[in-house]
Design a protein around this motif. Sequence first.
Motif, PDB file in Angstrom:
ATOM      1  N   TRP A 141       0.714  -1.294  -0.050  1.00 22.69           N
ATOM      2  CA  TRP A 141       0.062   0.148  -0.059  1.00 22.69           C
ATOM      3  C   TRP A 141       0.767   1.190   0.207  1.00 22.69           C
ATOM      4  CZ3 TRP A 141      -4.995  -0.841  -1.062  1.00 22.69           C
ATOM      5  CH2 TRP A 141      -5.469  -2.141  -1.082  1.00 22.69           C
ATOM      6  N   ALA A 142       2.184   1.314  -0.208  1.00 24.22           N
ATOM      7  CA  ALA A 142       2.931   2.526  -0.342  1.00 24.22           C
ATOM      8  C   ALA A 142       2.661   3.359  -1.493  1.00 24.22           C
ATOM      9  CB  ALA A 142       4.453   2.147  -0.282  1.00 24.22           C
ATOM     10  N   LYS A 143       2.139   4.403  -1.215  1.00 20.12           N
ATOM     11  CA  LYS A 143       2.003   5.500  -2.351  1.00 20.12           C
ATOM     12  C   LYS A 143       3.172   5.992  -3.060  1.00 20.12           C
ATOM     13  CE  LYS A 143      -2.604   7.107  -1.059  1.00 20.12           C
ATOM     14  NZ  LYS A 143      -3.205   7.797  -1.727  1.00 20.12           N
ATOM     15  N   GLY A 144       4.296   5.614  -2.484  1.00 21.28           N
ATOM     16  CA  GLY A 144       5.698   6.134  -3.411  1.00 21.28           C
ATOM     17  C   GLY A 144       6.897   5.628  -2.667  1.00 21.28           C
ATOM     18  N   VAL A 145       8.130   5.606  -3.571  1.00 17.14           N
ATOM     19  CA  VAL A 145       9.064   5.031  -2.949  1.00 17.14           C
ATOM     20  C   VAL A 145      10.210   6.069  -3.212  1.00 17.14           C
ATOM     21  CG1 VAL A 145      10.889   3.108  -3.184  1.00 17.14           C
ATOM     22  CG2 VAL A 145       8.305   2.603  -3.347  1.00 17.14           C
ATOM     23  N   ALA A 146      10.775   6.297  -2.189  1.00 16.48           N
ATOM     24  CA  ALA A 146      12.003   7.230  -2.320  1.00 16.48           C
ATOM     25  C   ALA A 146      13.465   6.614  -1.560  1.00 16.48           C
ATOM     26  CB  ALA A 146      11.887   8.655  -1.430  1.00 16.48           C
ATOM     27  N   LEU A 147      14.717   7.042  -2.303  1.00 19.49           N
ATOM     28  CA  LEU A 147      15.741   6.290  -1.572  1.00 19.49           C
ATOM     29  C   LEU A 147      16.628   7.565  -1.138  1.00 19.49           C
ATOM     30  CD1 LEU A 147      16.884   3.847  -4.337  1.00 19.49           C
ATOM     31  CD2 LEU A 147      15.742   3.518  -2.287  1.00 19.49           C
ATOM     32  N   ARG A 162      25.264   4.668  -0.491  1.00 18.43           N
ATOM     33  CA  ARG A 162      25.680   4.876  -2.007  1.00 18.43           C
ATOM     34  C   ARG A 162      24.638   5.519  -2.542  1.00 18.43           C
ATOM     35  NH1 ARG A 162      26.449  -0.533  -3.447  1.00 18.43           N
ATOM     36  NH2 ARG A 162      24.143  -0.798  -3.275  1.00 18.43           N
ATOM     37  N   GLY A 163      24.434   6.667  -3.237  1.00 17.66           N
ATOM     38  CA  GLY A 163      23.562   7.427  -3.993  1.00 17.66           C
ATOM     39  C   GLY A 163      22.813   6.636  -5.236  1.00 17.66           C
ATOM     40  N   VAL A 164      21.825   7.116  -5.453  1.00 15.48           N
ATOM     41  CA  VAL A 164      21.029   6.475  -6.595  1.00 15.48           C
ATOM     42  C   VAL A 164      22.103   6.747  -7.894  1.00 15.48           C
ATOM     43  CG1 VAL A 164      19.167   6.654  -8.307  1.00 15.48           C
ATOM     44  CG2 VAL A 164      18.794   6.841  -5.845  1.00 15.48           C
ATOM     45  N   ILE A 165      22.926   7.873  -8.061  1.00 16.55           N
ATOM     46  CA  ILE A 165      23.781   8.117  -8.858  1.00 16.55           C
ATOM     47  C   ILE A 165      24.977   8.598  -8.113  1.00 16.55           C
ATOM     48  CG2 ILE A 165      22.400   8.509 -10.936  1.00 16.55           C
ATOM     49  CD1 ILE A 165      22.905  11.699 -10.433  1.00 16.55           C
ATOM     50  N   THR A 166      26.520   8.422  -8.661  1.00 21.94           N
ATOM     51  CA  THR A 166      27.694   8.999  -8.078  1.00 21.94           C
ATOM     52  C   THR A 166      28.230  10.170  -9.082  1.00 21.94           C
ATOM     53  OG1 THR A 166      28.008   6.821  -7.010  1.00 21.94           O
ATOM     54  CG2 THR A 166      29.937   8.616  -7.324  1.00 21.94           C
ATOM     55  N   ILE A 167      28.399  11.186  -8.737  1.00 20.19           N
ATOM     56  CA  ILE A 167      28.780  12.302  -9.541  1.00 20.19           C
ATOM     57  C   ILE A 167      30.415  12.536  -9.145  1.00 20.19           C
ATOM     58  CG2 ILE A 167      28.555  14.473 -10.056  1.00 20.19           C
ATOM     59  CD1 ILE A 167      25.623  14.291  -9.613  1.00 20.19           C
ATOM     60  N   ASN A 168      31.190  12.548  -9.958  1.00 22.28           N
ATOM     61  CA  ASN A 168      32.808  12.500  -9.726  1.00 22.28           C
ATOM     62  C   ASN A 168      32.736  14.138  -9.496  1.00 22.28           C
ATOM     63  OD1 ASN A 168      35.422  13.278 -10.307  1.00 22.28           O
ATOM     64  ND2 ASN A 168      35.796  11.113 -10.451  1.00 22.28           N
ATOM     65  N   SER A 169      33.251  14.640  -8.418  1.00 18.96           N
ATOM     66  CA  SER A 169      33.347  15.980  -8.121  1.00 18.96           C
ATOM     67  C   SER A 169      34.596  16.737  -8.970  1.00 18.96           C
ATOM     68  CB  SER A 169      33.674  16.119  -6.559  1.00 18.96           C
ATOM     69  OG  SER A 169      34.931  15.342  -6.191  1.00 18.96           O
ATOM     70  N   SER A 170      35.527  16.083  -9.454  1.00 18.05           N
ATOM     71  CA  SER A 170      36.499  16.798 -10.373  1.00 18.05           C
ATOM     72  C   SER A 170      36.165  16.762 -11.945  1.00 18.05           C
ATOM     73  CB  SER A 170      37.667  15.645 -10.320  1.00 18.05           C
ATOM     74  OG  SER A 170      38.209  15.599  -8.974  1.00 18.05           O
TER      75      SER A 170
END
Length: 182
Positions: free
Chosen positions: A61-67, A87-95
């Motif tokens: 019955w969850a109306k949404g899913v967030a990570l 871990r993120g959904v995505i990883t962004i290289n800071s350089s």
Amino acid sequence: MSGVAWHCYAGDVGVQNQVHTAYPTIDAYFTECSGGGWATVFGDNLKYFVGTLIIGSTRGWAKGVALWNLALDENDGPHLGGCGNCRGVITINSSTGFVTRNVEYYALAHASEFVRPGAHRIASSTDVGGLQTVAFKNADDGTKVLIVLNTAPGEVSFAVRSAGKIILYALPGGAVATFRWS
């Protein structure tokens, strides 16, 4: 009380059904989960995230899913305490700015690409021959979406029946498939 927020860090996602039965007018949302350095096998993580978050929580019955977290850098940051190797959904290289799509991205894509805002969960069989499923009907165009996870070690053949038509499919062990039709 107007809602319940669920996290994935302990317990069984099936408890959401018990809470819904006791409080059917209270909305449920799956609001937090994260993979991390402790879970490095892509296939195992995909099965967990699709099976628990996408299928299990929406069947509960969850109306949404967030990570948690959407995007982190190559050092698993920024963070202010708490999990130092989530871990993120995505990883962004800071350089370089290079974006790596992590397993959570692909798990969420099975729903976010096909299940539209306003969709409603509809009936589907589950736990038949190792197959876990959830189905939705999109409110905007009436299309139907079925997400299937094969938790069995080997290939499982199955049929999708809708409006007098049948789709036959064989899903390899550990794989996920998403179907969308009118």
